[in-house]
Scaffold this active site. Structure first.
Site, PDB file in Angstrom:
ATOM      1  N   GLY A  34       2.860  -3.362   4.954  1.00 32.61           N
ATOM      2  CA  GLY A  34       3.618  -4.580   4.681  1.00 32.61           C
ATOM      3  C   GLY A  34       4.313  -4.552   3.339  1.00 32.61           C
ATOM      4  O   GLY A  34       4.511  -3.486   2.750  1.00 32.61           O
ATOM      5  N   LEU A  36       7.410  -5.119   2.918  1.00 30.46           N
ATOM      6  CA  LEU A  36       8.418  -4.146   3.348  1.00 30.46           C
ATOM      7  C   LEU A  36       9.618  -4.105   2.414  1.00 30.46           C
ATOM      8  O   LEU A  36      10.058  -5.125   1.891  1.00 30.46           O
ATOM      9  CB  LEU A  36       8.889  -4.491   4.768  1.00 30.46           C
ATOM     10  CG  LEU A  36       7.782  -4.558   5.825  1.00 30.46           C
ATOM     11  CD1 LEU A  36       8.385  -4.882   7.182  1.00 30.46           C
ATOM     12  CD2 LEU A  36       6.978  -3.273   5.891  1.00 30.46           C
ATOM     13  N   GLY A  39      12.858   1.203   2.220  1.00 31.00           N
ATOM     14  CA  GLY A  39      12.253   2.453   2.707  1.00 31.00           C
ATOM     15  C   GLY A  39      11.603   2.254   4.069  1.00 31.00           C
ATOM     16  O   GLY A  39      11.795   3.053   4.998  1.00 31.00           O
ATOM     17  N   HIS A  40      10.837   1.154   4.200  1.00 31.70           N
ATOM     18  CA  HIS A  40      10.208   0.874   5.500  1.00 31.70           C
ATOM     19  C   HIS A  40      11.267   0.581   6.565  1.00 31.70           C
ATOM     20  O   HIS A  40      11.123   0.987   7.719  1.00 31.70           O
ATOM     21  CB  HIS A  40       9.298  -0.356   5.414  1.00 31.70           C
ATOM     22  CG  HIS A  40       8.154  -0.221   4.456  1.00 31.70           C
ATOM     23  ND1 HIS A  40       8.106  -0.903   3.265  1.00 31.70           N
ATOM     24  CD2 HIS A  40       7.022   0.498   4.530  1.00 31.70           C
ATOM     25  CE1 HIS A  40       6.976  -0.617   2.643  1.00 31.70           C
ATOM     26  NE2 HIS A  40       6.295   0.239   3.385  1.00 31.70           N
ATOM     27  N   GLY A 149       7.181   8.183   6.270  1.00 37.87           N
ATOM     28  CA  GLY A 149       8.097   8.547   5.189  1.00 37.87           C
ATOM     29  C   GLY A 149       7.625   9.803   4.476  1.00 37.87           C
ATOM     30  O   GLY A 149       6.422  10.068   4.371  1.00 37.87           O
ATOM     31  N   LYS A 151       7.927  10.158   1.369  1.00 37.50           N
ATOM     32  CA  LYS A 151       7.553   9.813  -0.009  1.00 37.50           C
ATOM     33  C   LYS A 151       6.101  10.199  -0.268  1.00 37.50           C
ATOM     34  O   LYS A 151       5.778  10.767  -1.300  1.00 37.50           O
ATOM     35  CB  LYS A 151       7.753   8.318  -0.240  1.00 37.50           C
ATOM     36  CG  LYS A 151       6.970   7.820  -1.395  1.00 37.50           C
ATOM     37  CD  LYS A 151       7.675   6.854  -2.258  1.00 37.50           C
ATOM     38  CE  LYS A 151       6.860   6.544  -3.469  1.00 37.50           C
ATOM     39  NZ  LYS A 151       5.515   6.069  -3.144  1.00 37.50           N
ATOM     40  N   GLN A 155       0.219  12.826   2.375  1.00 36.26           N
ATOM     41  CA  GLN A 155      -0.226  11.999   3.515  1.00 36.26           C
ATOM     42  C   GLN A 155       0.422  12.477   4.807  1.00 36.26           C
ATOM     43  O   GLN A 155      -0.238  12.599   5.850  1.00 36.26           O
ATOM     44  CB  GLN A 155       0.141  10.537   3.261  1.00 36.26           C
ATOM     45  CG  GLN A 155       0.040   9.655   4.501  1.00 36.26           C
ATOM     46  CD  GLN A 155       0.251   8.187   4.221  1.00 36.26           C
ATOM     47  OE1 GLN A 155      -0.637   7.535   3.693  1.00 36.26           O
ATOM     48  NE2 GLN A 155       1.405   7.645   4.573  1.00 36.26           N
ATOM     49  N   SER A 187       9.060   1.935  -3.465  1.00 31.88           N
ATOM     50  CA  SER A 187       7.632   1.703  -3.216  1.00 31.88           C
ATOM     51  C   SER A 187       7.360   0.214  -3.381  1.00 31.88           C
ATOM     52  O   SER A 187       7.965  -0.432  -4.258  1.00 31.88           O
ATOM     53  CB  SER A 187       6.803   2.498  -4.229  1.00 31.88           C
ATOM     54  OG  SER A 187       5.498   1.964  -4.322  1.00 31.88           O
ATOM     55  N   SER A 188       6.444  -0.307  -2.570  1.00 32.27           N
ATOM     56  CA  SER A 188       6.111  -1.738  -2.684  1.00 32.27           C
ATOM     57  C   SER A 188       5.594  -2.063  -4.081  1.00 32.27           C
ATOM     58  O   SER A 188       5.752  -3.172  -4.589  1.00 32.27           O
ATOM     59  CB  SER A 188       5.044  -2.126  -1.658  1.00 32.27           C
ATOM     60  OG  SER A 188       5.461  -1.756  -0.370  1.00 32.27           O
TER      61      SER A 188
HETATM   62  O1  PAF Z   1       1.647   4.879   3.948  1.00 33.32           O
HETATM   63  C1  PAF Z   1       1.070   3.788   4.163  1.00 33.32           C
HETATM   64  O2  PAF Z   1       1.620   2.705   3.968  1.00 33.32           O
HETATM   65  C2  PAF Z   1      -0.362   3.804   4.664  1.00 33.32           C
HETATM   66  O3  PAF Z   1      -1.070   4.872   4.126  1.00 33.32           O
HETATM   67  C3  PAF Z   1      -0.464   3.802   6.205  1.00 33.32           C
HETATM   68  C4  PAF Z   1       0.104   5.071   6.788  1.00 33.32           C
HETATM   69  C5  PAF Z   1       0.252   2.587   6.768  1.00 33.32           C
HETATM   70  C6  PAF Z   1      -1.946   3.718   6.636  1.00 33.32           C
HETATM   71  O4  PAF Z   1      -2.544   2.580   6.148  1.00 33.32           O
END
Ligand code: PAF
Length: 289
Positions: A34, A36, A39-40, A149, A151, A155, A187-188
């Protein structure tokens, strides 16, 4: 534009997805926490391009925050998020922590390999929490495609390995880092930077690009990284967690830039109230890229 429906239950998410699937429609999932930003939204737009229906999950996942981290203070903006997703998402899945992790929840999904080092060291337990929730989201939404993403490069590699190792029946689609007009990766958490900190944060991608160029000119890896670390300190960034050159798939540190490896620079540095993360591809010297 139409606002997406919102659900907080797995059963209604599954009903919607099953109905789409029986109509022959393809489904993409965009997992988010969230708050957002552009980027999202770029991820959701990409999802729209590759699938008939788009589910965006919004869940601030307590399991991927350490005890000293900012879970309570993480920005939450549900109504605004829903409005931003108008025309982009068909469904928002926003479960409560109690629904995601009911009492007695006892399972952890843990990926070795690309989880080691860097974020794995700086944030113990973070990747286990992330892979646990991402596995649940994949099983709950059963998408054909999930969009992540670049970024959070490490991950992304951890998620790719998870999907490969467990033969999860979906494709991971990566989207390039979305940057502001000065090159700062969105980034948020950037919302917490003061005006001065924001101006400095916008130098991070410049330092990364200089290190990349030095490496491509043939400067030894340790020298180029040491110069980058010095520059970050001189510019006034806070403590550096890492500035490293890694294999972009395995996240193993690289001591030289050979033309074969998919090399990436990874950086995480503190600045005021936030940790800034960024990364950059480093094409091999002979690649002509
Ligand atoms: O990248 C993120 O925002 C989080 O790590 C994700 C992938 C939504 C998992 O909580």
């Amino acid at each position: 534009m139409t606002l997406p429906d919102v659900t907080d239950t797995v059963s209604s998410l599954r009903d919607r997805v099953a109905a789409w699937r029986s109509a022959g429609l393809g489904i993409a999932l965009v997992p988010t926490m969230g708050a957002l930003h552009e980027g999202h939204l770029a991820l959701a737009r990409r999802a729209r391009e590759v699938a008939d229906r788009v589910v965006v999950s919004i869940f601030v996942n307590p399991k991927q925050f350490g005890p000293a981290e900012d879970f309570e203070r993480y920005p939450r903006a549900e109504a605004q998020d829903r409005a931003l997703l108008a025309g982009l998402a068909d469904l928002v899945f926003a479960p409560s922590p109690a629904r995601m992790y009911p009492p007695g929840f006892s399972t952890t999904v843990s990926v070795e390999g690309p989880s080691a080092g860097f974020e794995g060291d700086a944030r113990p337990g973070h990747f286990d929490g992330m892979t646990t929730v991402v596995t649940k989201l994949f099983l709950q939404a059963a998408p054909d495609i999930a969009v992540f993403g670049e970024k959070d490069w490490q991950q992304l590699q951890v998620v790719r390995r998870l999907v490969r190792d467990l033969d999860l029946p979906l494709r991971i689609l990566a989207h390039p880092v979305v940057r502001d007009e000065h090159g700062l990766a969105l980034s948020s958490r950037n919302a917490r930077l003061s005006a001065d900190e924001l101006a400095l944060a916008r130098r991070l991608n410049v330092v990364l690009a200089e290190a990349r160029d030095e490496l491509r000119r043939g400067r030894p890896v340790e020298e180029a990284l040491a110069a980058g670390r010095r520059e970050l300190a001189e510019l006034g960034f806070g403590p550096l967690d890492y500035l490293a050159l890694v294999d972009g798939d395995t996240i193993a540190p690289l001591r030289s830039l050979d033309g074969e490896a998919k090399a990436r620079l990874l950086v995480a540095v503190r600045l005021g109230p936030v940790r800034l993360l960024d990364n950059l591809e480093v094409p091999g010297p002979g690649s002509g890229a």
